[in-house]
Motif scaffolding. Structure first.
Motif, PDB file in Angstrom:
ATOM      1  N   PHE A  78      43.080  38.132  29.686  1.00 10.18           N
ATOM      2  CA  PHE A  78      42.125  37.855  30.518  1.00 10.18           C
ATOM      3  C   PHE A  78      41.060  38.888  30.928  1.00 10.18           C
ATOM      4  CE2 PHE A  78      44.575  34.070  30.970  1.00 10.18           C
ATOM      5  CZ  PHE A  78      43.590  32.973  31.306  1.00 10.18           C
ATOM      6  N   THR A  79      41.651  40.028  30.851  1.00  7.70           N
ATOM      7  CA  THR A  79      40.839  40.986  31.107  1.00  7.70           C
ATOM      8  C   THR A  79      39.628  41.311  29.909  1.00  7.70           C
ATOM      9  OG1 THR A  79      42.183  42.564  32.429  1.00  7.70           O
ATOM     10  CG2 THR A  79      40.420  43.863  31.449  1.00  7.70           C
ATOM     11  N   ALA A  80      40.403  41.203  28.759  1.00  4.44           N
ATOM     12  CA  ALA A  80      39.621  41.455  27.519  1.00  4.44           C
ATOM     13  C   ALA A  80      38.418  40.214  27.289  1.00  4.44           C
ATOM     14  CB  ALA A  80      40.357  41.445  26.319  1.00  4.44           C
ATOM     15  N   PHE A  81      38.968  38.886  27.800  1.00  7.94           N
ATOM     16  CA  PHE A  81      37.956  37.725  27.861  1.00  7.94           C
ATOM     17  C   PHE A  81      36.844  37.929  28.561  1.00  7.94           C
ATOM     18  CE2 PHE A  81      36.708  33.613  29.275  1.00  7.94           C
ATOM     19  CZ  PHE A  81      36.378  33.047  28.249  1.00  7.94           C
ATOM     20  N   TYR A  82      37.361  38.441  30.173  1.00  9.65           N
ATOM     21  CA  TYR A  82      36.029  38.484  30.878  1.00  9.65           C
ATOM     22  C   TYR A  82      35.145  39.704  30.744  1.00  9.65           C
ATOM     23  CZ  TYR A  82      39.064  35.680  34.081  1.00  9.65           C
ATOM     24  OH  TYR A  82      39.769  34.763  34.497  1.00  9.65           O
ATOM     25  N   ALA A  83      35.634  40.760  29.999  1.00 11.06           N
ATOM     26  CA  ALA A  83      35.028  42.039  29.352  1.00 11.06           C
ATOM     27  C   ALA A  83      33.972  41.602  28.481  1.00 11.06           C
ATOM     28  CB  ALA A  83      35.734  42.856  29.087  1.00 11.06           C
ATOM     29  N   GLY A  84      34.554  40.512  27.343  1.00  9.03           N
ATOM     30  CA  GLY A  84      33.688  40.281  26.387  1.00  9.03           C
ATOM     31  C   GLY A  84      32.644  39.145  26.916  1.00  9.03           C
ATOM     32  N   SER A  85      33.031  38.460  27.967  1.00  9.85           N
ATOM     33  CA  SER A  85      31.973  37.652  28.446  1.00  9.85           C
ATOM     34  C   SER A  85      31.244  37.892  29.411  1.00  9.85           C
ATOM     35  CB  SER A  85      32.486  36.143  28.785  1.00  9.85           C
ATOM     36  OG  SER A  85      33.671  36.431  29.822  1.00  9.85           O
ATOM     37  N   SER A  86      31.293  39.215  29.799  1.00  9.41           N
ATOM     38  CA  SER A  86      30.354  39.803  30.952  1.00  9.41           C
ATOM     39  C   SER A  86      28.979  39.833  30.779  1.00  9.41           C
ATOM     40  CB  SER A  86      30.788  41.296  31.167  1.00  9.41           C
ATOM     41  OG  SER A  86      30.030  41.732  32.151  1.00  9.41           O
TER      42      SER A  86
END
Length: 544
Positions: free
Chosen positions: A26-34
């Motif tokens: 989820f860190t990676a997902f949120y970073a990608g959708s930032s």
């Protein structure tokens, strides 16, 4: 009442690894959708505090926005401008601000500012905002650990944490630089610390367990007594460390938003319960002091922060606004829960599963359920009367986001009944799917494309807040199919990106950093982040 275990106890290393993978996913997902930009006044001022601390060793901000603008600074006792928001998010963002130049040195991210000179885009803006991606991912991981600690099987705990991360408002706020993800993480860690202390306490929260263990220890031999003594000392130390962590997280929650003190009071009473029940037992008092000391450390930081800015330990910068509880309780309470414009069940339908599982959750662990209930009631009583209970021009009921990791836990009771029939399964799938779509809407559709009032006066709630046509969520959902197609096309390289700082004709999708900056490098960043997210989630599912 102790938790009723629903399955075999998983190895600690396995639980830790799955939690780590969930956090990474989820860190990676949120970073990608930032978004990589600032849309509010809160984020601008909190960023300027971070910048001021790192570059000048002070907390004054540079915003020159007038009083009618949300990004205006509050005059301090020395005549300089200061942010009225909590210090917590600005402190947590320091390493991200420091690493921004190093991480994005080769990526051209143009700096743009508003008419008052406040930065809204740039490499430090994008890098600092990524702190919420990490905080959001950590919140999902802690939600998983909470479910495991309460005795749910790993797959059920994973499903609960996934729904929190992907099917609630956490996904939206983790792509911003607002304080809600940090608040949610603090409350989740504070509750986990209490649950772990309760599990390690050897009957400290129970009525007769300690007395029986003492009687049994007297009747055993010397060698066994020494072994038990060592184990008991280690157990006491473990309990104290978990209580200290809970108190520290509770204090950081208050440093993030001072009003959160009403949220953490029930946590304090749970931590202090053994001492209140056995006032003559020194060990219980010592345990409570560990929680209290770590909590009071943050209270001292808040007092020093207030005094340095405004010459008073009690002045936060909100002034009269801090006591502006003039809204009708009924309007605020019902509006936060059920109104089409701000109701949490509209924006997070998955919480309906939590309502269904509430009774079983109460039977599983009454102390935990009572603490969550008390914290929720205290917060709703406070916020429902606040003149801006709807959170201003934010997406959904912003003030309820910190409670989401606690509210999602009873949904695990429903997930344990997955095999109860096809109708039951179909109902769960529909609710979770609806939540996923509602969660994706603000990521794909920018605020500027939502032709509905994001902020309206509480006095107009009776007409505006309950009309479906005035709901920002429903307006965004109308655009989701178009936005999803445009997003997929850009991720696959089949359509051109927009230009930074220039609105594209018609609608501009998605609300991701690569589109907001018109950057191919950030497009690659998003692809890579989503790939890492998918792989980590797949591994977590396989291990669970």
């Amino acid at each position: 009442m102790s938790p009723a275990r629903s399955g075999p106890v998983a190895p600690v290393a396995l639980v830790a690894l799955v939690a780590l993978l969930m956090g990474l996913a989820f860190t990676a997902f949120y970073a990608g959708s930032s978004r990589g930009i600032f849309n509010f006044g809160d984020d601008i001022l909190m960023y300027q505090v971070t910048e001021s601390i790192w570059e000048r060793g002070e907390v004054a901000v540079t915003s020159e926005a007038p009083a009618e603008d949300i990004a205006h600074a509050v005059p301090g006792s020395d005549g300089r401008g200061y942010a009225k928001y909590g210090l917590g998010p600005s402190l947590v963002a320091l390493p991200f601000f420091a690493a921004s130049h190093w991480l994005f040195d080769r990526v051209e991210l143009p700096e743009t500012a508003d008419r008052f000179g406040n930065l809204r885009t740039g490499e430090t803006v994008f890098g600092t905002g990524l702190s919420n991606a990490v905080l959001g991912g950590a919140t999902v991981a802690v939600t998983f650990l909470l479910a495991v600690e309460l005795g749910y099987p790993l797959l059920v705990a994973l499903a609960t944490a996934f729904c929190h991360g992907a099917a609630t408002l956490l996904a939206h706020y983790s792509s911003t630089f607002l304080s809600e993800p940090l608040s949610a993480l603090c409350l989740a860690v504070a509750l986990l610390g209490l649950l772990r202390a309760k599990g390690k306490s050897q009957g400290l929260w129970k009525s007769t367990g300690q007395d029986k263990s003492e009687d049994q220890s007297k009747s055993q031999g010397k060698s066994q007594s020494k072994s038990q003594s060592k184990s008991s000392v280690k157990g006491k130390e473990t309990v104290r460390w978990w209580l200290a962590l809970s108190g520290f997280a509770s204090g950081l929650a208050v440093a993030t938003k001072v009003a959160h003190v009403v949220l953490v009071l029930p946590l304090f009473f749970w931590a202090a319960y053994p001492a209140m029940r056995r006032p003559r037992q020194g060990r219980s008092i010592v345990h409570t002091l560990y929680w209290s000391f770590c909590f009071l450390l943050w209270i001292g930081v808040i007092a020093a922060y207030n005094f340095s800015r405004f010459g008073s330990v009690l002045e936060t910068g909100y002034g009269k606004e801090a006591g502006n509880f003039t809204a009708s309780f009924a309007v605020g309470f019902v509006g936060l829960l059920a109104s089409p414009s701000k109701g949490v069940f509209w924006y997070c339908p998955v919480l309906l599963l939590a309502v269904l599982g509430g009774r079983a959750f109460w039977r599983r662990d009454r102390a935990c359920a009572l603490t969550i209930l008390a914290a929720s009631a205290a917060w709703l009583l406070l916020i429902s009367r606040y003149y801006q209970w709807y959170g201003g021009g934010s997406w959904g009921p912003r003030f309820l986001v910190p409670l989401l990791p606690l509210w999602i836990l009873p949904a695990a009771e429903v997930f344990t009944r997955w095999r109860d029939g096809r109708a039951w399964q179909a109902g769960m799938v529909v609710v979770v799917a609806a939540s996923l779509v509602a969660s994706a809407a603000p990521l794909l559709v920018p605020f500027s494309n939502v032709e509905a009032p994001l902020a309206w006066s509480g006095n107009d709630f009776a007409t505006a807040g309950w009309r479906l046509g005035e709901s920002p969520l429903l307006h965004a959902l109308d655009l989701v199919p178009e936005a999803a197609g445009a997003t997929a096309s850009k991720l696959l390289g089949r359509s051109a990106l927009g230009e930074a700082g220039r609105p594209a004709p018609g609608h501009r999708f998605p609300d991701f950093a690569f589109e907001n900056y018109g950057s191919h490098a950030l497009l690659v960043w998003t692809r890579d982040c989503f790939l890492v997210s998918g792989l980590a989630l797949f591994l977590a599912l396989g291990l669970a």
